[in-house]
Design an enzyme around this catalytic site. Structure first.
Site, PDB file in Angstrom:
ATOM      1  N   ALA A 120       0.804  -1.221   0.000  1.00 21.62           N
ATOM      2  CA  ALA A 120       0.000   0.000   0.000  1.00 21.62           C
ATOM      3  C   ALA A 120       0.839   1.274   0.000  1.00 21.62           C
ATOM      4  O   ALA A 120       0.309   2.364  -0.210  1.00 21.62           O
ATOM      5  CB  ALA A 120      -0.915  -0.007   1.225  1.00 21.62           C
ATOM      6  N   ASN A 186       0.011  -4.591   7.881  1.00 22.36           N
ATOM      7  CA  ASN A 186       0.925  -4.905   6.771  1.00 22.36           C
ATOM      8  C   ASN A 186       1.925  -3.786   6.498  1.00 22.36           C
ATOM      9  O   ASN A 186       3.105  -4.043   6.268  1.00 22.36           O
ATOM     10  CB  ASN A 186       0.119  -5.217   5.513  1.00 22.36           C
ATOM     11  N   HIS A 216      -1.350   7.071   4.559  1.00 25.45           N
ATOM     12  CA  HIS A 216      -0.136   6.540   5.195  1.00 25.45           C
ATOM     13  C   HIS A 216       0.915   7.635   5.154  1.00 25.45           C
ATOM     14  O   HIS A 216       1.222   8.157   4.076  1.00 25.45           O
ATOM     15  CB  HIS A 216       0.404   5.339   4.407  1.00 25.45           C
TER      16      HIS A 216
HETATM   17  N1  LIG Z   1       1.102  -5.486   2.029  1.00 22.97           N
HETATM   18  C1  LIG Z   1       0.097  -4.629   2.052  1.00 22.97           C
HETATM   19  O1  LIG Z   1       0.268  -3.397   2.019  1.00 22.97           O
HETATM   20  C2  LIG Z   1      -1.313  -5.167   2.094  1.00 22.97           C
HETATM   21  C3  LIG Z   1      -2.366  -4.302   1.819  1.00 22.97           C
HETATM   22  C4  LIG Z   1      -3.646  -4.813   1.825  1.00 22.97           C
HETATM   23  C5  LIG Z   1      -3.898  -6.155   2.147  1.00 22.97           C
HETATM   24  N2  LIG Z   1      -2.853  -6.963   2.450  1.00 22.97           N
HETATM   25  C6  LIG Z   1      -3.085  -8.385   2.814  1.00 22.97           C
HETATM   26  O2  LIG Z   1      -3.367  -9.132   1.656  1.00 22.97           O
HETATM   27  C7  LIG Z   1      -4.174 -10.261   1.999  1.00 22.97           C
HETATM   28  C8  LIG Z   1      -5.327 -10.418   0.994  1.00 22.97           C
HETATM   29  O3  LIG Z   1      -6.119  -9.238   0.982  1.00 22.97           O
HETATM   30  P1  LIG Z   1      -7.531  -9.213   0.221  1.00 22.97           P
HETATM   31  O4  LIG Z   1      -8.039  -7.808   0.288  1.00 22.97           O
HETATM   32  O5  LIG Z   1      -7.401  -9.889  -1.099  1.00 22.97           O
HETATM   33  O6  LIG Z   1      -8.403 -10.136   1.214  1.00 22.97           O
HETATM   34  P2  LIG Z   1      -9.735 -10.952   0.875  1.00 22.97           P
HETATM   35  O7  LIG Z   1     -10.298 -11.339   2.208  1.00 22.97           O
HETATM   36  O8  LIG Z   1     -10.595 -10.208  -0.085  1.00 22.97           O
HETATM   37  O9  LIG Z   1      -9.208 -12.264   0.108  1.00 22.97           O
HETATM   38  C9  LIG Z   1      -8.424 -13.257   0.689  1.00 22.97           C
HETATM   39  C10 LIG Z   1      -8.872 -14.586   0.083  1.00 22.97           C
HETATM   40  O10 LIG Z   1      -7.913 -15.581   0.428  1.00 22.97           O
HETATM   41  C11 LIG Z   1      -8.618 -16.751   0.843  1.00 22.97           C
HETATM   42  N3  LIG Z   1      -7.736 -17.499   1.730  1.00 22.97           N
HETATM   43  C12 LIG Z   1      -7.373 -17.219   3.003  1.00 22.97           C
HETATM   44  N4  LIG Z   1      -6.511 -18.128   3.473  1.00 22.97           N
HETATM   45  C13 LIG Z   1      -6.330 -19.031   2.469  1.00 22.97           C
HETATM   46  C14 LIG Z   1      -5.552 -20.197   2.337  1.00 22.97           C
HETATM   47  N5  LIG Z   1      -4.804 -20.645   3.359  1.00 22.97           N
HETATM   48  N6  LIG Z   1      -5.588 -20.865   1.160  1.00 22.97           N
HETATM   49  C15 LIG Z   1      -6.343 -20.424   0.124  1.00 22.97           C
HETATM   50  N7  LIG Z   1      -7.114 -19.321   0.187  1.00 22.97           N
HETATM   51  C16 LIG Z   1      -7.094 -18.634   1.355  1.00 22.97           C
HETATM   52  C17 LIG Z   1      -9.888 -16.249   1.512  1.00 22.97           C
HETATM   53  O11 LIG Z   1     -10.887 -17.248   1.487  1.00 22.97           O
HETATM   54  C18 LIG Z   1     -10.224 -15.064   0.601  1.00 22.97           C
HETATM   55  O12 LIG Z   1     -11.018 -15.474  -0.497  1.00 22.97           O
HETATM   56  C19 LIG Z   1      -4.643 -10.038   3.454  1.00 22.97           C
HETATM   57  O13 LIG Z   1      -3.866 -10.850   4.328  1.00 22.97           O
HETATM   58  C20 LIG Z   1      -4.316  -8.585   3.702  1.00 22.97           C
HETATM   59  O14 LIG Z   1      -4.012  -8.343   5.066  1.00 22.97           O
HETATM   60  C21 LIG Z   1      -1.574  -6.505   2.402  1.00 22.97           C
END
Ligand SMILES: NC(=O)c1ccc[n+]([C@@H]2O[C@H](COP(=O)([O-])OP(=O)(O)OC[C@H]3O[C@@H](n4cnc5c(N)ncnc54)[C@H](O)[C@@H]3O)[C@@H](O)[C@H]2O)c1
Length: 263
Positions: A120, A186, A216
């Site tokens: 992000a 994150n 941020h």
């Molecule tokens: N690095 C960053 O700046 C940043 C920013 C935003 C989100 N994120 C992270 O990215 C990740 C995904 O975000 P999102 O908005 O797509 O979330 P989301 O909830 O829309 O999608 C996540 C998907 O992954 C699936 N899932 C969870 N664990 C699983 C596993 N072990 N095996 C298979 N599928 C699995 C869930 O069922 C869901 O469909 C989150 O952990 C979030 O915290 C990171």
């Protein structure tokens, strides 16, 4: 390129849209999803698997985790051990020191790499570059609309729907932030890993009724340069906790591997 993806949520769907729009869909795509999502995922015409072993057996050139903490522990660690390069989006998971250590050991055993995208935020290249020059301070402030803090400890501290002025919901280290606010940690974790570590990176979180974006801001004081960055991230339409910039940051990691110039 054979791309592996873990998770079929907001980031994966938006990532596939960006790759398609940019004409950079990988020649082969294997998606690891929860069993309940397999049917829907198959409709987009890619290979779908529902367990980590099948994903690893498919041997993607690059694996991108877009799922959550459990996927980092359950799938990324064995994939690294099998020699598959992994991009991690759920970087907050690395605040768990035991998991962090097992990832490093797995990458070493598999002679591969863990890639942490900026997600992000931006400026991670400069922060990581400045480390050998000596970093003395990294202060990060996360400012989000009140309802983006629903389902976090901020709910017990503040009257989120009734806020009329910005209110601080957390002050502490990046380690404490990751433990108390795992779904919002994150960025703090990314800054910690690039710069001063989880114990010395200072974090503040604010619920702000005057904004609609995820803001941020961070300030770095280091031997070779001092800088301040402010990013006004637009929330993803499907998940307001996720800044849309994250999707583009992950797309960049993938597309950089398909281009002549990586930037
Ligand atoms: N690095 C960053 O700046 C940043 C920013 C935003 C989100 N994120 C992270 O990215 C990740 C995904 O975000 P999102 O908005 O797509 O979330 P989301 O909830 O829309 O999608 C996540 C998907 O992954 C699936 N899932 C969870 N664990 C699983 C596993 N072990 N095996 C298979 N599928 C699995 C869930 O069922 C869901 O469909 C989150 O952990 C979030 O915290 C990171």
């Amino acid at each position: 390129m054979h791309l592996g993806l873990i998770g079929y949520g907001n980031i994966t769907r938006a990532l596939l849209d960006v790759l398609a729009r940019e004409g950079k869909m990988p020649s082969r795509l294997t998606l690891l999803v929860r069993p309940g999502q397999a049917e829907t995922a198959r409709r987009i015409g890619v290979e779908v698997v529902t367990d980590a072993a099948a994903l690893i057996a498919a041997r993607p050139d690059l694996l991108v985790e877009c799922a959550g903490h459990s996927a980092v522990a359950g799938t990324v660690v064995p994939a690294l051990r099998a020699g598959i390069e992994c991009v991690i989006v759920s970087i907050g998971a690395l605040a768990d020191a035991a998991l962090h250590d097992s990832m490093i050991a797995a990458a070493r055993a598999g002679q591969t790499r863990i890639v942490l995208p900026a997600g992000a935020i931006g400026g991670i290249d400069l922060l990581a570059a400045l480390r050998p020059s000596g970093i003395s301070r990294v202060v990060y402030c996360s400012r989000k609309p009140p309802l983006a803090w629903r389902g976090t400890p901020a709910e017990a501290l503040l009257d989120l729907p009734g806020l009329t002025a910005p209110a601080v919901c957390f002050t502490g280290t990046a380690r404490e932030a990751a433990l108390a606010y795992p779904k919002n940690a994150n960025v703090a974790a990314t800054l910690a890993l690039a710069g001063l570590g989880f114990e010395a990176t200072e974090v503040q979180m604010i619920a702000d009724p005057d904004i609609s974006q995820n803001i941020h801001e961070y300030r770095v004081t280091a031997g070779a340069a001092d800088y301040t960055i402010r990013i006004e991230g637009k929330p993803s339409p499907d998940n307001p906790k996720t800044s849309l910039a994250t999707v583009y940051s992950v797309a960049r990691e993938v597309m950089n591997r398909m281009r002549e110039v990586a930037i």
